[in-house]
Design a protein around this motif. Structure first.
Motif, PDB file in Angstrom:
ATOM      1  N   PHE A   1      -6.195  -1.294   1.819  1.00 27.86           N
ATOM      2  CA  PHE A   1      -5.821   0.138   1.919  1.00 27.86           C
ATOM      3  C   PHE A   1      -7.070   1.017   1.767  1.00 27.86           C
ATOM      4  O   PHE A   1      -8.079   0.606   1.171  1.00 27.86           O
ATOM      5  CB  PHE A   1      -4.770   0.495   0.859  1.00 27.86           C
ATOM      6  CG  PHE A   1      -5.245   0.312  -0.552  1.00 27.86           C
ATOM      7  CD1 PHE A   1      -6.008   1.303  -1.212  1.00 27.86           C
ATOM      8  CD2 PHE A   1      -4.936  -0.868  -1.259  1.00 27.86           C
ATOM      9  CE1 PHE A   1      -6.428   1.111  -2.516  1.00 27.86           C
ATOM     10  CE2 PHE A   1      -5.370  -1.047  -2.555  1.00 27.86           C
ATOM     11  CZ  PHE A   1      -6.119  -0.052  -3.193  1.00 27.86           C
TER      12      PHE A   1
ATOM     13  N   ALA B   1       0.828  -1.208   0.000  1.00 20.97           N
ATOM     14  CA  ALA B   1       0.000   0.000   0.000  1.00 20.97           C
ATOM     15  C   ALA B   1       0.860   1.256   0.000  1.00 20.97           C
ATOM     16  O   ALA B   1       0.544   2.268  -0.653  1.00 20.97           O
ATOM     17  CB  ALA B   1      -0.946   0.004   1.207  1.00 20.97           C
TER      18      ALA B   1
ATOM     19  N   ALA C   1      -2.815   0.766   6.563  1.00 22.94           N
ATOM     20  CA  ALA C   1      -3.033  -0.446   5.762  1.00 22.94           C
ATOM     21  C   ALA C   1      -2.967  -1.683   6.689  1.00 22.94           C
ATOM     22  O   ALA C   1      -2.142  -1.752   7.602  1.00 22.94           O
ATOM     23  CB  ALA C   1      -1.994  -0.548   4.659  1.00 22.94           C
TER      24      ALA C   1
END
Length: 362
Positions: free
Chosen positions: A340, A307, A329
């Motif tokens: 995310f 992420a 995340a």
């Protein structure tokens, strides 16, 4: 009970019954001022003296001026006879300052109390002059009617003539003098003629002042009339233009509304350009579960291998700013990818509705 009307003429301490006399006294005082006295017409008088010789005088109100010669017109003017001081009884009074009516009444009372002749046969005259302070000095002359008729017969005049008693210095002095005129003969006609002439002159002066005032006011009235006409024309024009004015105001409101709509539209993002940008930016191993667009803010919810790397990659996209993880995340147990929740701001000039409507592409 019989109601009786009150005869009290006082109002707020003022005697209303005396107002006419007070106004008349004020008018007489004004007319006696030198400036207004000069407006009175001069009346020519032919005076027959005690010696039978005639002298010629110009009388303006009560002020007499001796002339050097006879009148241009022999029949003009009025006639008068001179009476000798030996033929009258003279008295000298000192009185407070009085109006003409009050002075006449005071002299009449003095005549009644001091005349040696029968009341109905007594004739008198007086002249007043200002003394010291607020006092008046009054010269009074009394005689009988028979004596006055004898004076007129001696001068060869009828009873329509006047009878004068001149001051001692008036026969030789050139300065104006005030003769003492015995009342009850022909002096009333001269006084009426003088007053009538003075009123005519004052009337002409008043008319002239009115005309001058009219001349002075006319331009102002004309300007006022023009202003009124202009206001009327403006009101008529406003009434005629009212529908067009209403349409103009409606058009202005519509234009203002469209301007606001345009501003809002330029601030709104279009979903296809945003999806195209995200599709190009997301790696092959990432996908989106949800997408929210609010103004120029985009919230992307999905899964990716990394992420943080995805955030950096989205921040490098043209027209994208403020990229951040709105929440940390997370990776669930046994899951290979991170969940995310990324928030970013897209430039409406590049991804907005206006650009999309004109066919632009990011």
């Amino acid at each position: 009970m019989v109601a009786q009307l009150s005869s009290d003429t006082r109002l707020l301490g003022l005697d209303l019954a005396r107002w006419p006399a007070q106004w008349r006294a004020a008018g007489q005082w004004l007319l006696a001022r030198p400036a207004l006295r000069a407006l009175a017409p001069a009346v020519p008088v032919r005076l027959v003296g005690r010696d039978g010789q005639a002298s010629y005088w110009s009388v303006r109100q009560e002020l007499a001026t001796r002339l050097n010669g006879p009148f241009q017109s022999p029949e003009a003017g009025v006639a008068a006879a001179e009476i000798s001081p030996d033929e009258v009884l003279e008295r000298h009074l000192v009185l407070p300052s009085l109006s003409a009516d009050d002075l006449a009444q005071a002299v009449r009372l003095e005549v009644l109390s001091s005349t040696p002749f029968p009341v109905d046969q007594t004739v008198h005259g007086w002249r007043a002059r200002v003394g010291e302070g607020d006092l008046m000095q009054v010269d009074l002359a009394l005689t009988s009617r028979q004596q006055g008729q004898a004076v007129l017969q001696r001068a060869g005049l009828d009873e329509q003539a006047e009878i004068w008693l001149l001051p001692a210095a008036a026969a030789t002095a050139a300065a104006p003098t005030v003769p003492l005129v015995l009342r009850g003969w022909g002096e009333a006609a001269r006084q009426r003629a003088s007053a009538s002439g003075q009123r005519k002159v004052l009337g002409w002066i008043a008319l002239l002042l009115v005309l001058l005032a009219a001349l002075a006011v006319t331009p102002t009235l004309m300007l006022h009339q023009r202003a009124a006409q202009a206001q009327a024309a403006l009101r008529a024009l406003q009434q005629k233009a009212a529908p067009q004015q209403a349409q103009r105001e409606t058009l202005l409101r519509s234009a203002e509304l469209l301007r606001h709509v345009g501003e809002l539209a330029r601030q709104q993002l279009a979903l296809p350009p945003v999806l195209d940008m995200l599709t190009r930016a997301l790696p092959d191993g990432a996908w989106l579960n949800a997408l929210q667009v609010d103004g120029d803010k985009v919230v992307a919810i999905g899964q990716a291998d990394d992420a943080a790397a995805l955030v950096k990659h989205l921040a490098s996209q043209p027209g994208v700013s403020g990229v951040r993880l709105s929440s940390p995340a997370t990776r669930g147990p046994g899951e290979a990818k991170e969940r995310f929740n990324i928030e970013l701001h897209a430039d409406a000039a590049r991804y907005g509705l206006v650009r999309a409507a004109t066919g632009g592409m990011p």
